[in-house]
Scaffold this motif. Structure first.
Motif, short mmCIF file in Angstrom:
data_model
loop_
_atom_site.label_atom_id
_atom_site.label_comp_id
_atom_site.label_asym_id
_atom_site.label_seq_id
_atom_site.Cartn_x
_atom_site.Cartn_y
_atom_site.Cartn_z
N ILE A 57 0.88 -1.16 0.00
CA ILE A 57 0.00 0.00 0.00
C ILE A 57 0.92 1.21 0.00
O ILE A 57 1.88 1.27 0.77
CB ILE A 57 -0.91 0.03 1.24
CG1 ILE A 57 -1.87 -1.15 1.22
CG2 ILE A 57 -1.66 1.35 1.33
CD1 ILE A 57 -2.68 -1.31 2.49
N MET A 58 0.62 2.19 -0.86
CA MET A 58 1.40 3.43 -0.90
C MET A 58 0.43 4.60 -0.82
O MET A 58 -0.57 4.62 -1.52
CB MET A 58 2.24 3.54 -2.17
CG MET A 58 3.09 4.80 -2.21
SD MET A 58 4.14 4.92 -3.67
CE MET A 58 5.40 3.71 -3.28
N ILE A 59 0.76 5.53 0.07
CA ILE A 59 -0.01 6.76 0.18
C ILE A 59 0.91 7.94 -0.05
O ILE A 59 2.14 7.81 0.02
CB ILE A 59 -0.71 6.88 1.55
CG1 ILE A 59 0.29 6.88 2.69
CG2 ILE A 59 -1.74 5.76 1.72
CD1 ILE A 59 -0.31 7.20 4.05
N GLY A 60 0.33 9.11 -0.30
CA GLY A 60 1.12 10.30 -0.55
C GLY A 60 1.31 11.16 0.68
O GLY A 60 0.54 11.09 1.64
N THR A 61 2.34 11.99 0.62
CA THR A 61 2.60 12.97 1.67
C THR A 61 3.15 14.24 1.04
O THR A 61 3.74 14.21 -0.04
CB THR A 61 3.60 12.45 2.72
OG1 THR A 61 3.70 13.42 3.77
CG2 THR A 61 4.97 12.19 2.13
N ASN A 62 2.96 15.35 1.75
CA ASN A 62 3.55 16.62 1.35
C ASN A 62 4.77 16.97 2.19
O ASN A 62 5.42 17.97 1.96
CB ASN A 62 2.50 17.74 1.44
CG ASN A 62 1.41 17.52 0.41
OD1 ASN A 62 1.66 17.42 -0.78
ND2 ASN A 62 0.18 17.42 0.88
N ASP A 63 5.10 16.12 3.18
CA ASP A 63 6.24 16.35 4.06
C ASP A 63 6.79 14.98 4.47
O ASP A 63 6.35 14.38 5.44
CB ASP A 63 5.80 17.16 5.28
CG ASP A 63 6.96 17.56 6.19
OD1 ASP A 63 8.01 16.87 6.19
OD2 ASP A 63 6.80 18.56 6.91
#
Length: 125
Positions: A5-11
């Motif tokens: 599972i891969m999710i996004g981040t802004n930091d």
């Protein structure tokens, strides 16, 4: 069924600090850093967090939840406490027992610093 599972981040650094603490409560070692991504490797699959490769901001899935298996209600509580202490926010009902069509479960919900909804789940016998 799932390989990862891969999710996004802004930091990425904030996400690593949060997930190292959160998943550490489940006995998962700290993330491996690979450029703009981090990976948590386990015998049952991989959880990853990445800065978007298209340069656009990361956003969370409305209606989406990522569940983490726990060995006990106490482990779910430790997971929840670690998440809140590391910058997550509690959501849904307080951690506790829920009964439904899938049987009796102990659930704890929170959102990570990027807004992704997470759940700790312990299936009760």
């Amino acid at each position: 069924m799932f390989s990862h599972i891969m999710i996004g981040t802004n930091d990425l650094q904030k996400a690593k600090s949060f997930y190292d603490s959160l998943l550490g409560a489940l006995g998962v070692p700290p993330a491996r850093v690979d450029g703009h991504r981090i990976f948590y490797m386990t015998p049952t699959g991989v959880f990853s967090v990445s800065e978007p490769i298209n340069g656009e901001p990361a956003t969370f899935a409305n209606g989406g939840t990522i569940g983490f298996a726990c060995d006990s209600a106490e482990q779910a509580d430790a997971w929840h406490a670690a998440g809140v202490a590391s910058g997550g926010t509690t959501c849904e009902e307080p951690p506790g027992v829920r009964a439904g069509g899938m049987g009796k479960m102990y659930l704890a919900y929170l959102r990570d610093p990027d807004g992704n909804k997470l759940c700790a789940l312990h299936r009760m016998g």
